[in-house]
Design an enzyme around this catalytic site. Structure first.
Site, PDB file in Angstrom:
ATOM      1  N   ASN A 199      54.916  29.672  33.537  1.00  0.00           N
ATOM      2  CA  ASN A 199      54.108  29.047  34.597  1.00  0.00           C
ATOM      3  C   ASN A 199      53.655  30.103  35.605  1.00  0.00           C
ATOM      4  OD1 ASN A 199      55.018  26.783  33.305  1.00  0.00           O
ATOM      5  ND2 ASN A 199      56.481  26.213  34.874  1.00  0.00           N
ATOM      6  N   ASP A 200      54.613  30.921  36.035  1.00  0.00           N
ATOM      7  CA  ASP A 200      54.263  31.955  37.010  1.00  0.00           C
ATOM      8  C   ASP A 200      53.632  33.169  36.343  1.00  0.00           C
ATOM      9  OD1 ASP A 200      54.786  31.067  39.648  1.00  0.00           O
ATOM     10  OD2 ASP A 200      56.899  30.969  39.121  1.00  0.00           O
TER      11      ASP A 200
ATOM     12  N   CYS B 146      61.033  29.409  29.318  1.00  0.00           N
ATOM     13  CA  CYS B 146      61.433  28.175  30.006  1.00  0.00           C
ATOM     14  C   CYS B 146      60.289  27.573  30.821  1.00  0.00           C
ATOM     15  CB  CYS B 146      62.651  28.420  30.895  1.00  0.00           C
ATOM     16  SG  CYS B 146      62.332  29.593  32.215  1.00  0.00           S
TER      17      CYS B 146
END
Ligand code: PEP
Ligand code: MG
Length: 573
Positions: free
Chosen positions: A459-460, A507
């Site tokens: 995500n980041d 993750c």
């Protein structure tokens, strides 16, 4: 007459049911003047309604905290309780009753509008969105004042469920609907990361949002079909369409029940490569959901949720109990706990200074290193819990070796403090780092030398590689997990782990997307961590994959520079 409306698909599946229009209490508020001798009684009426809502929220929170609802709901309810206690809301409205002699409902709505105006001026998108929470809290109080706290109709004779049609839904509304036969949600407002979407997904209820005027064009009790996968709502369908959707719904349900059979199967590819599928959790009760789908462990426990929606930080004992609960629930399976990742979209009450660019600011490990006392407390709590199972510590947002060194020094200090207190812990507790900043993915040697495992936070990593704020709707269309630059960084990280002999997991959201599973297997990934609700679908994709064949195909795909060609190649995998 039958018609179709298109919105945003936020929770998959097909629902067929009868419309139930949820009233918009705020639109019904009248304004009248109170006589001077009744002013104090009007203030008392407001305070009484507020107390009723406080009790309702507290009991909802109690049932949510026992695992009856997803942890997101628990956090939202906590936020609503805080809003209700804020003097800027109820005290200011009571003041309006006294100074302007307004009725209580009107005073609340006036004060709400003032606050909403202030929220609209905030630059931070996440905080700006919180104005919806203020509106929802006020709506709840106004409903009590008006004497109609919305009820759902009982179960229908034709066996069809209820489709809730609303302007917007609060998490407390949604949890209230949980025990009724709610088949789906459709709303005028909302977005992919709004409350309705998050809660609907975690309850596996189909939902379409951002339909704009759906509440005005649907009549109570009308027959409705929701296609939560395509973002389509069909109002008053004819018999032919209804039959087609009944069939599709039955197919989806069959698929879901078939998936349940995969629960106890080990995840492995067709050519025998073993894969671990772990769960992402946010609060201790989520571990039960992870256990129910037989996850191989917890791959990411986002501990910041223990710190959010409250005035004070949890102390060492409270944190220790939370971590120990998860470790014990997972009964010997590994539990990876991430240290506090606050900043950017996850703010602590009054703890962070306002920053112009919080995603690039004092976030995650940077924040923890700047607050060593708080960080040491968390490290001690983690170490104490490590005595009760297989706990691993994960550090978020690392960019440089000196951050790892400073963290390890603090961990040593926490160990010494526990030894002095004669408290037992796992002396060899594994420490890993999140790879979510491109700098980390480009200097992996510094990480593999110092740490025992890596976890890729896609995500980041996508946000920082493509320079796209993950919370900004205006650039959401540019957020592309399949951009070749992102894929190369992920591949490089997985391969560095293989070479150094240390485990690497993914993750971020990408791990839970069944369409990405084959790609990640082809890159060499053997550990996936995702929301428990996504585990079985990803397991199915892995069981159908041939790792050797995918490795060769992915090697070729990684040479492509054009994001569109990468997408086509991924679709063909
Ligand atoms: C990530 O960045 O991919 C991640 C898992 O962390 P979070 O979403 O909590 O920032
Ligand atoms: Mg992250």
């Amino acid at each position: 007459m039958s018609f179709t409306v298109h919105g945003l698909a936020v929770s998959q599946g097909i629902a067929i049911g009868h419309a139930h229009l949820v009233s918009h209490a705020l639109l019904e508020v009248a304004h009248f003047t109170i006589s001077p001798k009744h002013v104090e009684a009007e203030v008392a009426r407001l305070l009484e309604a507020t107390a009723t809502v406080k009790t309702e929220l507290a009991s909802l929170k109690a049932s949510a905290s026992t695992g009856a609802a997803p942890s997101e709901v628990d956090a939202f309810i906590g936020m609503h309780i805080m809003i209700l206690q804020d003097p800027m809301l109820v005290d200011a409205a009571a003041n309006l009753i006294r100074t302007r002699r307004s009725n209580a409902e009107w005073a609340m709505v006036q004060q709400m509008e003032q606050l909403v105006e202030q929220f609209e001026a905030i630059e931070d998108a996440y905080l700006r969105e919180r104005k919806a929470d203020v509106v929802q809290v006020v709506e709840r109080v106004v409903k009590v004042l008006l004497g109609h706290p919305g009820h759902l109709p009982p179960k229908r004779k034709d066996g069809l469920g209820t489709i809730v049609v609303a302007h917007d839904l609060s998490p407390t509304d949604t949890i209230g609907f949980k025990d009724h036969a709610v088949a789906g949600f459709i709303t005028d407002a909302g977005g992919p990361t709004g409350h309705t979407a998050i809660v609907a997904r975690s309850l596996s209820i189909p939902a379409v949002v951002a339909l704009r005027h759906i509440r005005h064009v649907v009549k109570d009790d009308e027959l409705i079909i929701i296609d939560g996968t395509r973002g389509v709502v069909i109002v008053d369908p004819d018999e032919r369409v209804l039959e087609e959707y009944r069939l599709r719904k039955a197919e989806v349900e069959l698929e879901r029940s078939k998936l349940k059979r995969l629960k106890s199967m080990r995840a492995a590819t067709l050519d025998g490569e073993e894969v671990q599928i772990l769960a992402n959790i946010e609060l201790p009760p989520d571990a039960t959901q992870a256990k129910n789908v037989e996850a191989d462990g917890v791959g990411l426990f986002r501990t910041e949720f223990l710190f959010m929606s409250r005035d004070t930080w949890p102390d060492e004992d409270e944190q220790f109990e939370a971590y120990k609960t998860v470790v014990k629930t997972m009964a010997g399976r590994p539990v990876t706990v991430r240290t506090l990742d606050v900043g950017a979209d996850k703010e602590l009450e009054g703890a962070t200074r306002p920053e112009d660019n919080p995603a690039l600011g004092l976030r995650a490990i940077r924040y923890c290193l700047a607050e060593p006392k708080m960080f040491l407390t968390q490290l001690r709590a983690l170490l104490r819990a490590s005595h009760f199972g297989k706990l691993k510590i994960l550090i978020p947002m690392l960019a440089s070796s000196n951050e790892i060194d400073q963290t390890l020094i603090l961990l040593e200090k926490a160990k010494t403090q526990l030894r002095e207190r004669k408290i037992k812990f796992d002396e060899a507790v594994p420490v890993g780092g999140m790879i979510e900043v491109p700098a980390a993915a480009l200097c992996l040697g510094a990480f593999t030398k110092r740490l025992q495992f890596l976890s890729i936070g896609t995500n980041d990593l996508i946000q920082y590689t493509l320079a796209i704020d993950r919370g900004n709707e205006a650039v959401a269309h540019l957020y592309n997990p399949l951009h070749p630059a992102v894929l190369r960084l992920i591949h490089q990280t997985i391969q560095a782990g293989v070479k150094a002999g240390i485990p690497v997991s993914v993750c971020g959201e990408m791990a839970g997307d069944p369409d990405c599973a084959r790609l990640l297997i082809g890159m060499g990934l053997r550990q996936f961590s995702m929301h428990p609700a996504q585990i079985l679908e990803v397991k199915q994709a892995i069981l159908r994959a041939d790792a050797a064949d995918l490795t060769a195909k992915v090697q070729r795909l990684l040479k492509l520079d054009d994001p569109d060609r990468v997408r086509e190649a991924v679709e063909k995998l």
